[in-house]
Design an enzyme around this catalytic site. Structure first.
Site, PDB file in Angstrom:
ATOM      1  N   CYS A 121       0.346  -1.152   0.502  1.00 24.30           N
ATOM      2  CA  CYS A 121      -0.073  -0.106  -0.564  1.00 24.30           C
ATOM      3  C   CYS A 121       0.924   1.602  -0.485  1.00 24.30           C
ATOM      4  CB  CYS A 121      -1.249  -0.290   0.998  1.00 24.30           C
ATOM      5  SG  CYS A 121      -2.377  -1.007   0.950  1.00 24.30           S
ATOM      6  N   HIS A 171      -3.824   6.749   2.155  1.00 26.79           N
ATOM      7  CA  HIS A 171      -3.952   5.622   2.225  1.00 26.79           C
ATOM      8  C   HIS A 171      -4.975   5.695   2.662  1.00 26.79           C
ATOM      9  CE1 HIS A 171      -4.053   1.694   0.609  1.00 26.79           C
ATOM     10  NE2 HIS A 171      -4.280   1.194   1.757  1.00 26.79           N
ATOM     11  N   ASN A 186      -9.895  -0.530   0.346  1.00 20.76           N
ATOM     12  CA  ASN A 186      -8.859  -0.607   0.312  1.00 20.76           C
ATOM     13  C   ASN A 186      -8.669  -1.160  -1.514  1.00 20.76           C
ATOM     14  OD1 ASN A 186      -6.010  -0.745   0.326  1.00 20.76           O
ATOM     15  ND2 ASN A 186      -6.349  -1.697   2.844  1.00 20.76           N
TER      16      ASN A 186
HETATM   17  N1  ACO Z   1     -17.835  -8.826  10.658  1.00 16.72           N
HETATM   18  C1  ACO Z   1     -18.055  -8.825  11.699  1.00 16.72           C
HETATM   19  N2  ACO Z   1     -17.250  -8.968  12.584  1.00 16.72           N
HETATM   20  C2  ACO Z   1     -16.247  -9.516  12.381  1.00 16.72           C
HETATM   21  C3  ACO Z   1     -15.802  -9.163  11.276  1.00 16.72           C
HETATM   22  C4  ACO Z   1     -16.862  -8.808   9.886  1.00 16.72           C
HETATM   23  N3  ACO Z   1     -16.166  -8.359   8.900  1.00 16.72           N
HETATM   24  N4  ACO Z   1     -14.002  -9.258  11.625  1.00 16.72           N
HETATM   25  C5  ACO Z   1     -14.345  -9.179  12.652  1.00 16.72           C
HETATM   26  N5  ACO Z   1     -15.128  -9.734  13.417  1.00 16.72           N
HETATM   27  C6  ACO Z   1     -15.135  -9.404  14.797  1.00 16.72           C
HETATM   28  C7  ACO Z   1     -14.265 -10.602  14.936  1.00 16.72           C
HETATM   29  O1  ACO Z   1     -13.938 -11.998  15.356  1.00 16.72           O
HETATM   30  C8  ACO Z   1     -13.573 -10.138  16.542  1.00 16.72           C
HETATM   31  O2  ACO Z   1     -14.950 -10.750  17.879  1.00 16.72           O
HETATM   32  P1  ACO Z   1     -14.681 -11.459  18.907  1.00 16.72           P
HETATM   33  O3  ACO Z   1     -14.779 -10.091  19.587  1.00 16.72           O
HETATM   34  O4  ACO Z   1     -16.047 -11.835  19.382  1.00 16.72           O
HETATM   35  O5  ACO Z   1     -13.512 -12.420  18.741  1.00 16.72           O
HETATM   36  C9  ACO Z   1     -14.481  -8.279  16.882  1.00 16.72           C
HETATM   37  O6  ACO Z   1     -15.793  -8.505  15.599  1.00 16.72           O
HETATM   38  C10 ACO Z   1     -13.391  -7.767  16.419  1.00 16.72           C
HETATM   39  O7  ACO Z   1     -12.717  -7.509  16.004  1.00 16.72           O
HETATM   40  P2  ACO Z   1     -11.014  -7.325  16.093  1.00 16.72           P
HETATM   41  O8  ACO Z   1     -10.496  -7.011  15.313  1.00 16.72           O
HETATM   42  O9  ACO Z   1     -10.880  -6.379  17.288  1.00 16.72           O
HETATM   43  O10 ACO Z   1     -11.392  -6.002  15.556  1.00 16.72           O
HETATM   44  P3  ACO Z   1     -11.145  -4.370  15.269  1.00 16.72           P
HETATM   45  O11 ACO Z   1     -11.481  -3.121  15.721  1.00 16.72           O
HETATM   46  O12 ACO Z   1      -9.984  -4.296  15.485  1.00 16.72           O
HETATM   47  O13 ACO Z   1     -10.996  -4.073  14.280  1.00 16.72           O
HETATM   48  C11 ACO Z   1      -9.963  -4.180  11.190  1.00 16.72           C
HETATM   49  C12 ACO Z   1     -10.575  -4.862  12.533  1.00 16.72           C
HETATM   50  C13 ACO Z   1     -11.135  -2.980  10.882  1.00 16.72           C
HETATM   51  C14 ACO Z   1      -9.298  -4.937  10.618  1.00 16.72           C
HETATM   52  C15 ACO Z   1      -9.185  -2.559  12.088  1.00 16.72           C
HETATM   53  O14 ACO Z   1      -8.027  -3.724  12.472  1.00 16.72           O
HETATM   54  C16 ACO Z   1      -7.748  -2.281  10.862  1.00 16.72           C
HETATM   55  O15 ACO Z   1      -8.747  -1.628   9.986  1.00 16.72           O
HETATM   56  N6  ACO Z   1      -6.668  -2.379  10.918  1.00 16.72           N
HETATM   57  C17 ACO Z   1      -6.190  -1.925   9.632  1.00 16.72           C
HETATM   58  C18 ACO Z   1      -6.241  -2.973   8.248  1.00 16.72           C
HETATM   59  C19 ACO Z   1      -5.234  -2.423   7.942  1.00 16.72           C
HETATM   60  O16 ACO Z   1      -5.441  -0.956   7.472  1.00 16.72           O
HETATM   61  N7  ACO Z   1      -4.704  -3.033   6.445  1.00 16.72           N
HETATM   62  C20 ACO Z   1      -4.120  -2.597   5.360  1.00 16.72           C
HETATM   63  C21 ACO Z   1      -2.963  -2.109   5.466  1.00 16.72           C
HETATM   64  S1  ACO Z   1      -2.757  -1.642   4.164  1.00 16.72           S
HETATM   65  C22 ACO Z   1      -1.574  -2.905   3.210  1.00 16.72           C
HETATM   66  O17 ACO Z   1      -0.358  -2.416   2.714  1.00 16.72           O
HETATM   67  C23 ACO Z   1      -2.181  -3.982   2.065  1.00 16.72           C
END
Ligand code: ACO
Length: 330
Positions: free
Chosen positions: A109, A252, A282
């Site tokens: 990214c 990004h 993304n």
């Molecule tokens: N729908 C419903 N529930 C979900 C989903 C979904 N799609 N995905 C995860 N959950 C659940 C999990 O299972 C978890 O449940 P639990 O508490 O019962 O275990 C709960 O939601 C919370 O999960 P978290 O992973 O803690 O959620 P978080 O608030 O951290 O959000 C997210 C996740 C959106 C992925 C966040 O961490 C994020 O945006 N991180 C950055 C990601 C990013 O930017 N990546 C790309 C970088 S760019 C590149 O180089 C490719």
């Protein structure tokens, strides 16, 4: 380096959160509140990194008023190539950019920003006069569609910028920083499968192929909200520019919460934060030029505007740039 033309291209098929929830256990409310994403484009059988990159590149060339054979260099930032030996030459052929050398640059990214900064070095030394930088990814190829924690985040697309050499006092790359930290590589990977096949006697050879995207979302989130403001603060301080002088924040597009956190850190009003996450999610190396092209075409970004940009992601890698939009005139 003057930023003179932009273009973008997207697959025809859009998949909404609602539709995705028919495939994995998720829902529109969760995805929107955690990420700001409402839909994503997914490439169909007739679409590829090559076709999307070529369409975006063609649009950028047209807006710059250039012919394909005016180009000296075509840089393609991608982490999901059509061909591991290089996809840029395919794009060069599709455009008919016969005079351009073409090669890929891989930095997930951060790829587009790193490619833009790389292009600037060729332009500033006078080695090249006209460059096309394209960011294009088809991460839908590498997503595990049964993994709800990653499949909701990504989409496919391409964006391009036409850049030309210019006098130093008109340089549109006001300042930049680039960073890598491979010790945190495991946070976000699209890694080789570890599969060995018998070769001769005790010898084995690895079978090529990749696993789907693996991500520690929370670690990546923490990384982004720590490093992006730090690199932007360094850039602003080093250039003697105050955040209130910025016309746009163009980060990004990974997560709306990351965009909002960075904007708040610099007290940039949210209406000056560019975001199209709701429509496209993304798109990896494509997000920055895709967003930039949209804002140029709808008139938000005007010639002379100052833009603070930051790319961040797998590697881990990140960087920032202060950019001044030139546009095709002059
Ligand atoms: N729908 C419903 N529930 C979900 C989903 C979904 N799609 N995905 C995860 N959950 C659940 C999990 O299972 C978890 O449940 P639990 O508490 O019962 O275990 C709960 O939601 C919370 O999960 P978290 O992973 O803690 O959620 P978080 O608030 O951290 O959000 C997210 C996740 C959106 C992925 C966040 O961490 C994020 O945006 N991180 C950055 C990601 C990013 O930017 N990546 C790309 C970088 S760019 C590149 O180089 C490719």
């Amino acid at each position: 380096m003057a930023l003179v033309g932009s273009g973008s291209a997207l697959p025809a098929t859009s998949i909404s959160n609602q539709e995705l929830s028919q495939r994995v256990a998720t829902d529109d409310g969760w995805i929107r509140s955690r990420t700001g994403i409402g839909a994503r484009r997914v490439a169909g059988p007739a679409e590829s990194v090559t076709s999307l990159a070529a369409a975006a590149g063609r649009a950028a060339l047209e807006r710059a008023g250039w012919q394909p054979n005016d180009l000296d260099l075509l840089l393609l930032a991608t982490s999901s190539p059509d061909d591991l030996f290089g996809t840029a030459p395919r794009v060069q052929a599709a455009l008919g950019a016969t005079n351009a050398v073409a090669f890929d640059l891989t930095a997930a990214c951060s790829g587009f920003l790193f490619a833009l900064i790389t292009a600037a070095q060729y332009l500033r030394t006078g080695a090249m006069q006209r460059v096309l930088v394209i960011g294009a990814d088809q991460l839908s190829r590498w997503i595990n569609w049964d993994d709800r924690s990653t499949c909701v985040l990504f989409g496919d697309g391409a964006g391009a910028l036409a850049l030309r050499s210019c006098p130093l006092d008109e340089d549109g790359l006001v300042a930049f920083r680039m960073r890598s930290d491979g010790s945190r590589n495991a946070c976000l990977t699209l890694a080789q499968v570890d599969d060995q096949q018998p070769l001769l006697g005790d010898l084995t050879a690895q079978v090529g192929g990749f696993r789907s995207i693996q991500m520690n979302g929370q670690e990546v989130y923490k990384f982004a909200v720590r490093e992006v403001p730090a690199v932007l603060a360094e850039l602003l301080e080093g250039s003697g520019i105050d955040a209130h002088q910025l016309d746009w924040l163009l980060l990004h597009q990974a997560n709306q919460r990351i965009l909002d956190a960075v904007a708040d850190r610099f007290a940039v009003p949210h209406e000056r934060v560019l975001s199209n996450l709701a429509s496209y999610g993304n798109t990896s190396a494509a997000t920055i030029p895709l967003m930039l092209d949209e804002a140029v075409r709808d008139g938000r970004i005007q010639p002379g505007h100052l833009i603070a940009s930051s790319g961040f992601g797998a590697g881990l890698s990140w960087g920032g740039a202060l950019l001044r939009w030139h546009g095709p005139a002059g």
